[in-house]
Design a protein around this motif. Structure first.
Motif, mmCIF file in Angstrom:
data_model
loop_
_atom_site.group_PDB
_atom_site.id
_atom_site.type_symbol
_atom_site.label_atom_id
_atom_site.label_comp_id
_atom_site.label_asym_id
_atom_site.label_seq_id
_atom_site.Cartn_x
_atom_site.Cartn_y
_atom_site.Cartn_z
ATOM 1 N N ARG A 1 -4.851 -0.967 -6.524
ATOM 2 C CA ARG A 1 -5.071 -1.451 -5.160
ATOM 3 C C ARG A 1 -6.127 -2.557 -5.106
ATOM 4 O O ARG A 1 -6.299 -3.194 -4.066
ATOM 5 N N TYR B 1 -4.348 4.230 -10.250
ATOM 6 C CA TYR B 1 -3.816 3.887 -8.934
ATOM 7 C C TYR B 1 -4.858 3.250 -8.016
ATOM 8 O O TYR B 1 -4.531 2.342 -7.238
ATOM 9 N N ASP B 2 -6.101 3.710 -8.080
ATOM 10 C CA ASP B 2 -7.130 3.025 -7.293
ATOM 11 C C ASP B 2 -7.336 1.596 -7.787
ATOM 12 O O ASP B 2 -7.570 0.675 -6.990
ATOM 13 N N ARG C 1 -6.128 8.653 -10.206
ATOM 14 C CA ARG C 1 -6.564 7.667 -9.233
ATOM 15 C C ARG C 1 -7.611 6.717 -9.819
ATOM 16 O O ARG C 1 -7.498 5.502 -9.719
ATOM 17 N N ARG C 2 -8.683 7.287 -10.377
ATOM 18 C CA ARG C 2 -9.832 6.466 -10.772
ATOM 19 C C ARG C 2 -9.464 5.374 -11.758
ATOM 20 O O ARG C 2 -9.933 4.226 -11.631
ATOM 21 N N PRO D 1 1.393 4.738 -5.468
ATOM 22 C CA PRO D 1 1.262 6.194 -5.289
ATOM 23 C C PRO D 1 -0.170 6.626 -5.006
ATOM 24 O O PRO D 1 -1.128 6.049 -5.530
ATOM 25 N N ASP D 2 -0.299 7.630 -4.179
ATOM 26 C CA ASP D 2 -1.596 8.242 -3.898
ATOM 27 C C ASP D 2 -1.657 9.564 -4.662
ATOM 28 O O ASP D 2 -1.465 10.644 -4.104
ATOM 29 N N GLN D 3 -1.894 9.481 -5.955
ATOM 30 C CA GLN D 3 -1.898 10.654 -6.829
ATOM 31 C C GLN D 3 -2.769 10.365 -8.037
ATOM 32 O O GLN D 3 -3.288 9.265 -8.202
ATOM 33 N N GLU D 4 -2.935 11.361 -8.858
ATOM 34 C CA GLU D 4 -3.701 11.179 -10.090
ATOM 35 C C GLU D 4 -2.863 10.467 -11.135
ATOM 36 O O GLU D 4 -1.633 10.588 -11.141
ATOM 37 N N ARG E 1 0.827 -1.208 0.000
ATOM 38 C CA ARG E 1 0.000 0.000 0.000
ATOM 39 C C ARG E 1 0.862 1.260 0.000
ATOM 40 O O ARG E 1 0.516 2.264 -0.628
ATOM 41 N N CYS E 2 1.990 1.191 0.697
ATOM 42 C CA CYS E 2 2.902 2.335 0.703
ATOM 43 C C CYS E 2 3.583 2.536 -0.644
ATOM 44 O O CYS E 2 3.964 3.670 -0.991
#
Length: 558
Positions: free
Chosen positions: A253, A249-250, A245-246, A240-243, A236-237
């Motif tokens: 996960r 990156y989402d 996302r939809r 990346p938590d960035q665009e 999870r780390c």
């Protein structure tokens, strides 16, 4: 295990539940006990009127409820025998000799059975989940664990003779009266330290009477959960938590959140610890393997036209093939980046070793995938098992078993190929056995537990060992040709009736039995290689976990 379950709170139920828990959580213990029994069938009777049989089968212990018709050794427990099972005031061998239980059978078979029970007592009674089972049993059956009866001759009635020498001895032999509680010494009103009986287990803690064993057993399910969760946090780390996302990156996960058993992370961490490394040193590399694994799953599901993965729609089914392919590519890219990031913590030599091992794993995997997809593309079904074994060795042997072990050892600083190669044959055989069992579970397993689409392999026309065996074993040419036409169809042309027809034919021609027997044989050979080839590794907690996983494939319910 028999589907006819004993009532809760009975001796037979306790036996059944204990063996079932050990088979799942400490399979190496069960396998060691089964090896001691070597085909001897035990019939066990309990004073509550229940009975069961215990039979070793290829590293498993099979429980059947009810009295055994043809037991090699009969064992009878009365109430006091159940109470004395964990009594440390005398060792188990002293209790079984002239009589705290009644045991009937040929001397060599009785001794073999007793060795198995002694081993189970030594290695299983200290495990938390076994202690919990027995604590629950004690609470359900307080009469068995209450105040000890007085000695014979103190005015207490002695029951009539039973005709069984040992049981008659038991009726005369009464445990010493319980000491009075000493509240001042124990705030809970229990035994004082001086007066407390020496129990192997009192429902909460264990006090072994034997010398410490060289083997270190662990609760495999708990160990795998801890390793899986720690590596999942690391993954999870890394995402990346960035665009965007939809659409990237989402979605990356998604599959990692559908957690599996944690087999690869556990092998990686355990191998590192076995060679003297720290568990933390292997976490990043284990997360790298899981990123590659999830990328492979995304792409595999597209290639196989699978509709479900671990109980949910596959990524391409839910979001389209284009986005799914890109997500798989992105996971592979993250895995490469994570692999290189070991430079900062493990240094250049170990990171180069990790790169080499990872490239080898990926090459073996894509070669195995090419073989499998090529059979489908060219409408071929291999004639012999050897082709399947080669393909499975590349896809599962390396990807799921061998490479995680080698990579874990590299994390500990082992880069000598001669040492790393010691994992290869043991875990190649274990990996193939694991894959065969996975294929069998796709046909006969519970979808909720198995985590994949039920009968998905038949819908996809996968060239499993059962299918290969079926098409070479059907004696009737017309039936064989019909089955061949069905299995060679593309998935979109399959129907439920034909898929069920193939499954029924596999059972009728014993193709499933053939696969299970071969998986068992491979697993046994793999375990033998484990003990022989990895004798250079000292006995420690890491090696004990590796051994448990090696035995895990012999204990999976099929």
């Amino acid at each position: 295990m028999s589907a006819d379950r004993a009532d809760d709170g009975t001796g037979a139920a306790l036996l059944r539940d204990t063996v079932a828990a050990l088979s799942e959580r400490a399979p190496a213990v069960v396998a060691a006990a089964a090896e001691q029994m070597r085909g001897i069938r035990l019939g066990l009777s309990f004073n509550d009127g229940t009975a069961a049989s215990l039979t070793p089968l290829r590293g498993r212990l099979v429980i059947e409820n009810g009295r055994a018709d043809a037991a090699d050794v009969e064992v009878v427990f009365d109430d006091r025998a159940m109470n004395l099972l964990f009594d440390l005031q005398c060792s188990p061998v002293d209790q079984v000799l002239p009589g705290s239980l009644d045991v009937r059978g040929e001397p060599d078979q009785v001794l073999a059975a007793w060795r198995a029970f002694t081993l189970l007592a030594q290695r299983a009674s200290g495990l938390r989940f076994v202690q919990q089972l027995w604590e629950e049993y004690r609470h359900r059956s307080p009469g068995l664990w209450g105040a000890a009866p007085g000695n014979a001759g103190d005015g207490t009635d002695v029951p009539d003779a039973t005709g069984w020498t040992a049981l008659d001895y038991l009726n005369r032999r009464r445990p010493a009266p319980a000491a009075e509680p000493v509240p001042d010494a124990d705030p809970e009103g229990g035994w004082s330290a001086a007066a407390r009986p020496r129990l192997l287990w009192n429902g909460r803690t264990g006090t072994p009477w034997w010398e410490e064993l060289p083997l270190t057993d662990a609760d495999l399910m708990e160990t795998m959960r801890v390793c899986r969760d720690r590596v999942a946090d690391e993954m999870r780390c890394l995402i990346p938590d960035q665009e965007p996302r939809r659409d990237l990156y989402d979605l990356m996960r998604d599959y990692p959140a559908r957690q599996g058993k944690g087999l690869r992370p556990t092998l990686t961490v355990a191998a590192c610890v076995a060679f003297g490394g720290r568990a933390q040193d292997a976490v990043r590399s284990a997360a790298t393997l899981e990123l590659f694994h999830n990328a492979f799953l995304v792409h595999d599901d597209i290639a196989d036209e699978s509709t479900h993965r671990r109980g949910l729609p596959t990524l391409h089914t839910a979001h389209g093939a284009g986005l799914a392919v890109n997500v798989g590519d992105g996971l592979n890219l993250l895995a490469v980046d994570a692999l290189l990031s070991n430079l900062a913590t493990l240094g250049l030599a170990r990171t180069l070793g990790l790169i080499r091992e990872t490239l080898h794993m990926c090459r073996e995997s894509v070669e195995g995938q090419a073989m499998e997809l090529g059979w489908i593309r060219h409408r071929e079904v291999p004639d012999e098992d050897a082709a399947y074994l080669t393909m499975s060795s590349k896809k599962t042997g390396w990807y799921t078993c061998i490479s995680p072990c080698r990579i874990g050892a590299v994390c500990a600083g082992v880069t000598d190929p001669a040492v790393l190669d010691r994992f290869d044959e043991a875990f190649r055989l274990i990996g193939i056995a694991f894959q065969i069992q996975d294929d069998v579970l796709n046909l006969v397993g519970d979808e909720a537990l198995y985590g994949k689409e039920a009968l998905g392999d038949l819908w996809e026309g996968k060239r499993t060992l059962m299918l290969i065996h079926l098409l070479r074993s059907v004696p009737d040419p017309e039936e064989r040709e019909l089955l061949r036409k069905i299995v060679l169809r593309p998935r979109q042309e399959q129907n439920e009736a034909d898929v069920r027809l193939v499954l029924e034919s596999m059972h009728r021609h014993r193709s499933v039995d053939h696969a299970v027997a071969l998986a068992d044989d491979l697993a046994v050979r793999g375990i033998a290689h484990f003990e022989r080839d990895l004798d250079v590794v000292p006995e420690n907690k890491g090696k004990a976990v590796l051994r448990q996983i090696a035995h895990y494939v012999t204990s999976r319910p099929l």
